[in-house]
Design a protein around this motif. Structure first.
Motif, PDB file in Angstrom:
ATOM      1  N   ARG A  45       0.695  -1.308   0.046  1.00  0.00           N
ATOM      2  CA  ARG A  45       0.139   0.157  -0.133  1.00  0.00           C
ATOM      3  C   ARG A  45       0.781   1.099   0.079  1.00  0.00           C
ATOM      4  NH1 ARG A  45      -1.932   3.465   3.816  1.00  0.00           N
ATOM      5  NH2 ARG A  45      -1.343   2.080   5.507  1.00  0.00           N
ATOM      6  N   ARG A  46       1.534   1.280   1.052  1.00  0.00           N
ATOM      7  CA  ARG A  46       2.676   2.181   1.137  1.00  0.00           C
ATOM      8  C   ARG A  46       3.512   2.500  -0.454  1.00  0.00           C
ATOM      9  NH1 ARG A  46       2.968   6.329   2.623  1.00  0.00           N
ATOM     10  NH2 ARG A  46       4.649   6.508   3.898  1.00  0.00           N
ATOM     11  N   THR A  47       3.764   1.772  -0.997  1.00  0.00           N
ATOM     12  CA  THR A  47       4.728   1.728  -2.105  1.00  0.00           C
ATOM     13  C   THR A  47       3.732   2.431  -3.303  1.00  0.00           C
ATOM     14  OG1 THR A  47       5.886  -0.235  -1.458  1.00  0.00           O
ATOM     15  CG2 THR A  47       5.955   0.488  -4.074  1.00  0.00           C
ATOM     16  N   GLY A  91      -4.429  13.379 -10.565  1.00  0.00           N
ATOM     17  CA  GLY A  91      -5.493  14.105 -11.019  1.00  0.00           C
ATOM     18  C   GLY A  91      -6.303  13.542 -12.091  1.00  0.00           C
ATOM     19  N   GLY A  92      -6.255  12.375 -12.537  1.00  0.00           N
ATOM     20  CA  GLY A  92      -6.920  11.633 -13.643  1.00  0.00           C
ATOM     21  C   GLY A  92      -8.010  10.947 -12.832  1.00  0.00           C
ATOM     22  N   GLY A  93      -8.727   9.947 -13.491  1.00  0.00           N
ATOM     23  CA  GLY A  93      -9.917   9.575 -12.839  1.00  0.00           C
ATOM     24  C   GLY A  93      -9.455   8.441 -11.703  1.00  0.00           C
ATOM     25  N   LEU A  94      -8.324   7.896 -11.675  1.00  0.00           N
ATOM     26  CA  LEU A  94      -8.005   6.891 -10.673  1.00  0.00           C
ATOM     27  C   LEU A  94      -7.408   7.738  -9.331  1.00  0.00           C
ATOM     28  CD1 LEU A  94      -6.435   4.230 -12.847  1.00  0.00           C
ATOM     29  CD2 LEU A  94      -8.456   3.927 -11.321  1.00  0.00           C
ATOM     30  N   SER A  95      -7.519   7.250  -8.225  1.00  0.00           N
ATOM     31  CA  SER A  95      -6.896   7.813  -6.915  1.00  0.00           C
ATOM     32  C   SER A  95      -5.826   6.832  -6.643  1.00  0.00           C
ATOM     33  CB  SER A  95      -7.792   8.064  -6.061  1.00  0.00           C
ATOM     34  OG  SER A  95      -8.280   6.848  -5.286  1.00  0.00           O
ATOM     35  N   ALA A  96      -4.773   6.781  -5.748  1.00  0.00           N
ATOM     36  CA  ALA A  96      -3.747   5.870  -5.422  1.00  0.00           C
ATOM     37  C   ALA A  96      -4.807   4.802  -4.600  1.00  0.00           C
ATOM     38  CB  ALA A  96      -2.791   6.663  -4.485  1.00  0.00           C
ATOM     39  N   LYS A  97      -5.843   5.311  -3.851  1.00  0.00           N
ATOM     40  CA  LYS A  97      -6.601   4.484  -3.215  1.00  0.00           C
ATOM     41  C   LYS A  97      -7.330   3.275  -4.004  1.00  0.00           C
ATOM     42  CE  LYS A  97     -10.095   4.772   0.636  1.00  0.00           C
ATOM     43  NZ  LYS A  97     -10.959   5.662   1.103  1.00  0.00           N
TER      44      LYS A  97
END
Lengths: 195, 195
Positions: free
Chosen positions: A94-96, A174-180
């Motif tokens: 997750r952190r990576t 800033g695209g449709g996907l978050s890191a989450k």
């Protein structure tokens, strides 16, 4: 990380020069890039760069060092230090993803370092050490019966981090996907599989 | 692929020049590499290269085209054309690993193409088309209830192929691992997960 934002930044500080150098190295390839090009992209003279850094290798070491320092710091976090190995592995994954998403240029540059100079070889060695420490966690999870033990821990680590590292190829902040979203998908695939 | 082996190969044929060009582009980066360097590495004159190819872009198109042609051919194989989508996906993943292992330099070069020239942009477009066709198979498997449907098909495809593409970073033919070992590990992780 205490780095000043672009608006606060003084034009000649080391961090700002490293920011520009990372971009130039990514665009032209480290071997193909020159200090003249870094100076031009930064809008300063080469002498100003030499005031802060001994040369191109020093800028690479600082830029890639940001990614490596952040990744190694993860291994010192409490959630990577204690608890079941499978939870520690999940935390490191997750952190990576989070570090890759926030330090995209530096991680992309880290993944391209090939090891032609002593500086590059030392950066490659640190990256291998990180991979090795993660593979140890995978092996511990296998030994504890928390993850399947029929696959080589080193191979599993390479494939998992291949999946995570590919983020540098297609993720755009800033695209449709978050890191989450990426963390959720990658950890579900890795631990539970698609079926 | 009908390409003559190194020992049978005539020194000046197009395939042999492309072999060398791919290596030079990988080593120096496509932008940083020159036709002079390709000629020197091949031990021939630049005029001999021009006899076979119109220039650097043509050599890139031929080299990367080998990887793209092989990958697109997989999608025409019977096992990718009919049957449950999950089996078609599994087939495409297996064949992608096999092609990556046997055409390692060409696939590595494909993954580094960034799209600064019309030729590069057209190669990037073909790669995206391949990714899109695979994402369609993932979406079909989701619609059929064969794989989990709670993750975006495009994101799943990127993560899966990120895992497979990473092979170009660490696989060395003749090392301890076979393509079959990698296929087994990657498909187990992808479909069944580590748990």
């Amino acid at each position: 990380m205490g780095r000043p934002s672009a608006s606060e930044r003084k034009p000649y500080n080391m961090d700002a020069i490293v920011d520009v150098a990372v971009q130039v190295f990514l665009r032209r390839g480290y071997d193909g890039a020159s200090l003249d090009q870094v100076a031009e992209a930064a809008g300063i003279t080469k002498a100003s760069i030499y005031y802060h850094a001994s040369g191109k290798e020093a800028l690479l070491a600082r830029g890639v060092g940001r990614a490596l320092d952040a990744l190694f710091a993860v291994l010192d976090e409490p959630a990577a230090q204690s608890g079941p190995a499978i939870d520690r592995l999940r935390h490191v994954m997750r952190r990576t993803v989070e570090i890759t998403a926030t330090r995209l240029p530096e991680v992309a540059l880290l993944l391209r370092v090939r090891g032609n100079t002593p500086t590059e070889r030392s950066l490659v060695a640190r990256r291998r050490e990180f991979d090795h420490l993660v593979a140890t966690i995978v092996a511990q999870a296998q030994a504890a019966g928390e993850v399947r033990a029929d696959l080589d821990a080193g191979l599993v680590t390479r494939l998992l981090f291949g999946m995570l590292n590919s983020i540098t190829e297609w993720y755009r902040p800033g695209g449709g996907l978050s890191a989450k979203d990426i963390v959720a998908a990658a950890t579900r695939i890795a631990f539970d599989g698609l079926k």
